[in-house]
Design an enzyme around this catalytic site. Sequence first.
Site, PDB file in Angstrom:
ATOM      1  N   GLU A 236       9.980  23.834 -41.321  1.00 16.97           N
ATOM      2  CA  GLU A 236       8.936  23.073 -42.105  1.00 16.97           C
ATOM      3  C   GLU A 236       9.604  22.283 -43.207  1.00 16.97           C
ATOM      4  OE1 GLU A 236       6.919  26.454 -43.965  1.00 16.97           O
ATOM      5  OE2 GLU A 236       5.173  26.289 -42.395  1.00 16.97           O
ATOM      6  N   ILE A 237       9.079  21.118 -43.578  1.00 15.02           N
ATOM      7  CA  ILE A 237       9.273  20.524 -44.639  1.00 15.02           C
ATOM      8  C   ILE A 237       7.913  20.425 -45.551  1.00 15.02           C
ATOM      9  CG2 ILE A 237      10.086  18.306 -46.108  1.00 15.02           C
ATOM     10  CD1 ILE A 237      12.327  18.082 -43.877  1.00 15.02           C
TER      11      ILE A 237
END
Length: 348
Positions: A236-237
Amino acid sequence: EGVVTTPQTTPNEGQTLPPATAPGPRMNATFVTLARNSDVWEIAKSIRAVEDRFNRKFNYDWVFLNDKEFDDQFKKVTSALVSGKTKYGLIPTAHWSFPEWIDQDKAARVREQMKEKKIIYGDSISYRHMCRYESGFFFRHPLMMDYEWYWRVEPSIELFCDINYDTFKFMADNNKKYSFTLSLFEYVETIPTLWDSVKGFMKEHPEHISEGNSMSFLSDDNGETYNHCHFWSNFEIGNLNWLRSKAYIDYFTKLDRDGGFFYERWGDAPVHSIAAALMLKKDQIHFFNDIAYYHVPFTHCPTGEQFRLDNKCHCNPKDNFDWNGYSCTARYFEINGLEKPAGYEKEQ
Ligand code: GDP
Ligand code: MN
């Protein structure tokens, strides 16, 4: 004798590293990893991949979180590998234990049943604490409060292409709040009542449901039922302020109260994905096609040979999961009006 604040681009003290090559300012961002001491060699591989492909050019910080104290070996090995500053945090017990409203006997019976049904991690208590922590707490750990953006990294991942731009800056410049590289269907047995809980939340808090959301990613019948599509959260960013918002906290609190982290085995991937799909606008969720990624057992390898050559990719395009029937990425493309990349059929 004022306090010296180290600029974010400074490598670990005592290390002699080449300076970050990417010019310009840095974002208020960090990598974040939840890990056990025994994960040290597998996270070491992940760090190597992230540093080689991206972070040696940017020197972003890295926060490590654990429900036990990190040992010296873990700290030595990881701090030697990370080009930014490393920070090690202990998770408060309250964030890694059964809330008082959970019936422990009921939770134990469920684990027994899931064990018999051979549901993956079905009998694990620690896995449930992990999923609940990633769903509701990591972004409020004191070490994370200094940052606005995070990139989650797990042990044993791979990155297959060079990333030559600042992905955090990209998120900020384009008003993105959440992102993914792989999507798929969740095991139904782990979340039988998650959608009931989500529907309860939508009823209680209609003000948190965004206009122009991605409900059609989650549901084929306008929200009546969940189709089990989710973004895979081991990558995830994302934006920490969004996770710390009243909307997200109200959502997590409702889910946590309903008890499915313990009475079922709700994963943080569907929990984050449903939140992003309902509380953000469609175009605030980004598909990082150019981040070629592996976490067992799936690979995202960008479609298109020229892109892969230009970016020194080393993944086998035949391993790409995106256009496989078990991926939800084609659906993400459809609901966002995106064209599938040219030649995708040929690289299956
Ligand atoms: P999977 O990817 O769903 O198979 O689960 P993982 O075993 O990779 O766990 C997800 C993340 O949580 C990884 O970053 C693990 O290192 C971490 N993790 C899992 N269980 C624990 C635990 O009991 N304690 C700590 N500190 N980290 C854990
Ligand atoms: Mn994992």
